[in-house]
Design a protein around this motif. Structure first.
Motif, PDB file in Angstrom:
ATOM      1  N   LYS A  27     -16.774 -17.599  43.506  1.00  0.00           N
ATOM      2  CA  LYS A  27     -17.152 -17.337  42.006  1.00  0.00           C
ATOM      3  C   LYS A  27     -17.436 -15.638  42.358  1.00  0.00           C
ATOM      4  N   PHE A  28     -16.763 -14.707  41.474  1.00  0.00           N
ATOM      5  CA  PHE A  28     -16.857 -13.317  41.618  1.00  0.00           C
ATOM      6  C   PHE A  28     -17.191 -12.706  40.158  1.00  0.00           C
ATOM      7  N   ASP A  29     -17.512 -11.489  40.353  1.00  0.00           N
ATOM      8  CA  ASP A  29     -17.927 -10.708  39.061  1.00  0.00           C
ATOM      9  C   ASP A  29     -16.874 -10.018  39.025  1.00  0.00           C
ATOM     10  N   GLY A  30     -15.681 -10.207  38.020  1.00  0.00           N
ATOM     11  CA  GLY A  30     -14.595  -9.383  37.940  1.00  0.00           C
ATOM     12  C   GLY A  30     -14.804  -7.748  37.694  1.00  0.00           C
ATOM     13  N   SER A  31     -15.932  -7.585  36.981  1.00  0.00           N
ATOM     14  CA  SER A  31     -16.442  -6.165  36.684  1.00  0.00           C
ATOM     15  C   SER A  31     -16.654  -5.532  37.817  1.00  0.00           C
ATOM     16  N   ALA A  32     -17.252  -6.075  39.062  1.00  0.00           N
ATOM     17  CA  ALA A  32     -17.704  -5.537  39.980  1.00  0.00           C
ATOM     18  C   ALA A  32     -16.819  -5.568  41.384  1.00  0.00           C
ATOM     19  N   THR A  34     -14.263  -4.368  43.881  1.00  0.00           N
ATOM     20  CA  THR A  34     -13.657  -3.019  44.525  1.00  0.00           C
ATOM     21  C   THR A  34     -12.843  -3.241  45.634  1.00  0.00           C
ATOM     22  N   SER A  35     -13.513  -3.928  46.677  1.00  0.00           N
ATOM     23  CA  SER A  35     -12.636  -4.214  47.846  1.00  0.00           C
ATOM     24  C   SER A  35     -13.243  -5.209  48.540  1.00  0.00           C
ATOM     25  N   ASN A  36     -12.532  -5.864  49.504  1.00  0.00           N
ATOM     26  CA  ASN A  36     -12.919  -7.044  50.328  1.00  0.00           C
ATOM     27  C   ASN A  36     -13.908  -8.208  49.513  1.00  0.00           C
ATOM     28  N   LEU A  37     -15.088  -8.218  49.746  1.00  0.00           N
ATOM     29  CA  LEU A  37     -16.030  -9.155  49.143  1.00  0.00           C
ATOM     30  C   LEU A  37     -17.009  -8.568  48.303  1.00  0.00           C
ATOM     31  N   THR A  38     -16.660  -7.407  47.796  1.00  0.00           N
ATOM     32  CA  THR A  38     -17.829  -6.599  46.927  1.00  0.00           C
ATOM     33  C   THR A  38     -17.315  -7.196  45.542  1.00  0.00           C
ATOM     34  N   GLY A  39     -18.466  -7.729  44.799  1.00  0.00           N
ATOM     35  CA  GLY A  39     -18.215  -8.458  43.525  1.00  0.00           C
ATOM     36  C   GLY A  39     -18.371  -9.940  43.734  1.00  0.00           C
ATOM     37  N   VAL A  40     -18.128 -10.411  44.953  1.00  0.00           N
ATOM     38  CA  VAL A  40     -18.296 -12.145  45.013  1.00  0.00           C
ATOM     39  C   VAL A  40     -19.731 -12.567  45.217  1.00  0.00           C
ATOM     40  N   LEU A  41     -19.915 -13.546  44.357  1.00  0.00           N
ATOM     41  CA  LEU A  41     -21.169 -14.013  44.293  1.00  0.00           C
ATOM     42  C   LEU A  41     -21.449 -14.817  45.328  1.00  0.00           C
ATOM     43  N   ALA A  42     -20.502 -15.882  45.608  1.00  0.00           N
ATOM     44  CA  ALA A  42     -20.638 -16.691  46.540  1.00  0.00           C
ATOM     45  C   ALA A  42     -19.244 -17.393  46.886  1.00  0.00           C
ATOM     46  N   SER A  43     -18.901 -17.898  48.182  1.00  0.00           N
ATOM     47  CA  SER A  43     -17.633 -18.357  48.414  1.00  0.00           C
ATOM     48  C   SER A  43     -17.566 -19.129  49.749  1.00  0.00           C
ATOM     49  N   ASN A 104      -4.812 -14.098  36.231  1.00  0.00           N
ATOM     50  CA  ASN A 104      -5.021 -13.243  35.105  1.00  0.00           C
ATOM     51  C   ASN A 104      -6.094 -13.796  34.304  1.00  0.00           C
ATOM     52  N   VAL A 105      -7.030 -12.816  33.931  1.00  0.00           N
ATOM     53  CA  VAL A 105      -8.170 -13.219  32.900  1.00  0.00           C
ATOM     54  C   VAL A 105      -7.987 -12.560  31.729  1.00  0.00           C
ATOM     55  N   CYS A 106      -7.773 -13.512  30.711  1.00  0.00           N
ATOM     56  CA  CYS A 106      -7.359 -13.020  29.265  1.00  0.00           C
ATOM     57  C   CYS A 106      -8.452 -13.335  28.486  1.00  0.00           C
ATOM     58  N   SER A 107      -8.775 -12.468  27.356  1.00  0.00           N
ATOM     59  CA  SER A 107      -9.583 -12.741  26.146  1.00  0.00           C
ATOM     60  C   SER A 107      -8.860 -13.829  25.337  1.00  0.00           C
ATOM     61  N   PRO A 108      -9.652 -14.485  24.309  1.00  0.00           N
ATOM     62  CA  PRO A 108      -9.052 -15.237  23.428  1.00  0.00           C
ATOM     63  C   PRO A 108      -7.661 -14.708  22.702  1.00  0.00           C
ATOM     64  N   GLY A 109      -7.932 -13.261  22.554  1.00  0.00           N
ATOM     65  CA  GLY A 109      -6.587 -12.583  21.692  1.00  0.00           C
ATOM     66  C   GLY A 109      -5.643 -12.213  22.863  1.00  0.00           C
ATOM     67  N   GLY A 110      -5.605 -12.543  24.102  1.00  0.00           N
ATOM     68  CA  GLY A 110      -4.579 -12.393  25.074  1.00  0.00           C
ATOM     69  C   GLY A 110      -4.736 -11.234  25.781  1.00  0.00           C
ATOM     70  N   THR A 111      -5.701 -10.194  25.756  1.00  0.00           N
ATOM     71  CA  THR A 111      -6.092  -9.007  26.429  1.00  0.00           C
ATOM     72  C   THR A 111      -6.761  -9.367  27.593  1.00  0.00           C
ATOM     73  N   GLN A 112      -5.991  -8.707  28.789  1.00  0.00           N
ATOM     74  CA  GLN A 112      -6.554  -9.187  30.011  1.00  0.00           C
ATOM     75  C   GLN A 112      -8.035  -8.220  30.218  1.00  0.00           C
ATOM     76  N   ASN A 113      -9.039  -8.851  30.604  1.00  0.00           N
ATOM     77  CA  ASN A 113     -10.369  -8.537  30.827  1.00  0.00           C
ATOM     78  C   ASN A 113     -10.851  -8.676  32.338  1.00  0.00           C
ATOM     79  N   ASP A 114     -11.993  -8.074  32.715  1.00  0.00           N
ATOM     80  CA  ASP A 114     -12.576  -8.130  34.128  1.00  0.00           C
ATOM     81  C   ASP A 114     -13.735  -8.947  33.760  1.00  0.00           C
ATOM     82  N   ASN A 115     -13.662 -10.294  33.456  1.00  0.00           N
ATOM     83  CA  ASN A 115     -14.976 -11.220  33.045  1.00  0.00           C
ATOM     84  C   ASN A 115     -15.815 -10.958  34.177  1.00  0.00           C
ATOM     85  N   THR A 116     -17.147 -11.482  33.901  1.00  0.00           N
ATOM     86  CA  THR A 116     -18.048 -11.372  35.016  1.00  0.00           C
ATOM     87  C   THR A 116     -18.436 -12.408  35.704  1.00  0.00           C
ATOM     88  N   SER A 117     -17.690 -13.795  35.436  1.00  0.00           N
ATOM     89  CA  SER A 117     -17.942 -14.933  35.832  1.00  0.00           C
ATOM     90  C   SER A 117     -16.674 -15.825  36.082  1.00  0.00           C
TER      91      SER A 117
END
Length: 127
Positions: A27-32, A34-43, A104-117
């Motif tokens: 489980k990771f925060d796509g907006s956070a 950066t490298s390795n496990l930065t942004g990973v909330l649990a794994s 890839n993570v996409c919005s309902p309109g098809g735009t790629q996005n760094d979702n937080t969950s």
């Protein structure tokens, strides 16, 4: 090395086949990321998550699968005021390898996005 057919955790009433246990999950925060496990909330069993570009990530597992033909299941949260649920899909331009899965993570309109969950679970035989 311990070889078993079924496992049952302490306190559980039912056993399950070893092949049904996830080989890796994250489980990771796509907006956070950066490298390795930065942004990973649990794994478990994940070596790193790489942010290739907005809404484009690569998850590298700690132990490679026996082939690139494993199962990856994903879920993604709703972002407030986004107008819907974001989707997670295998990246069409980069086939999975035994040790890496690009998504890839996409919005309902098809735009790629760094979702937080962003959540992924991997099942398959390890090498």
């Amino acid at each position: 090395t311990i070889t078993v057919t079924n496992i049952k955790a302490t306190g559980e009433t039912a056993s399950r086949a070893v092949s049904g246990v996830a080989a890796a999950w994250v489980k990771f925060d796509g907006s956070a990321v950066t490298s390795n496990l930065t942004g990973v909330l649990a794994s478990f069993g994940v070596a790193s998550v790489v942010d290739n570009t907005a809404g484009d990530f690569t998850v590298n597992v700690s132990s490679a699968f026996s082939t690139a033909h494993y199962s990856a299941a994903s879920t993604n949260g709703v972002i407030a005021n986004s107008g819907g649920i974001f989707s997670v899909a295998e990246n069409a331009a980069a086939s999975p390898t035994a040790s890496a899965y690009r998504l890839n993570v996409c919005s309902p309109g098809g735009t790629q996005n760094d979702n937080t969950s962003i959540k992924l679970t991997f099942h398959g035989d390890l090498a």
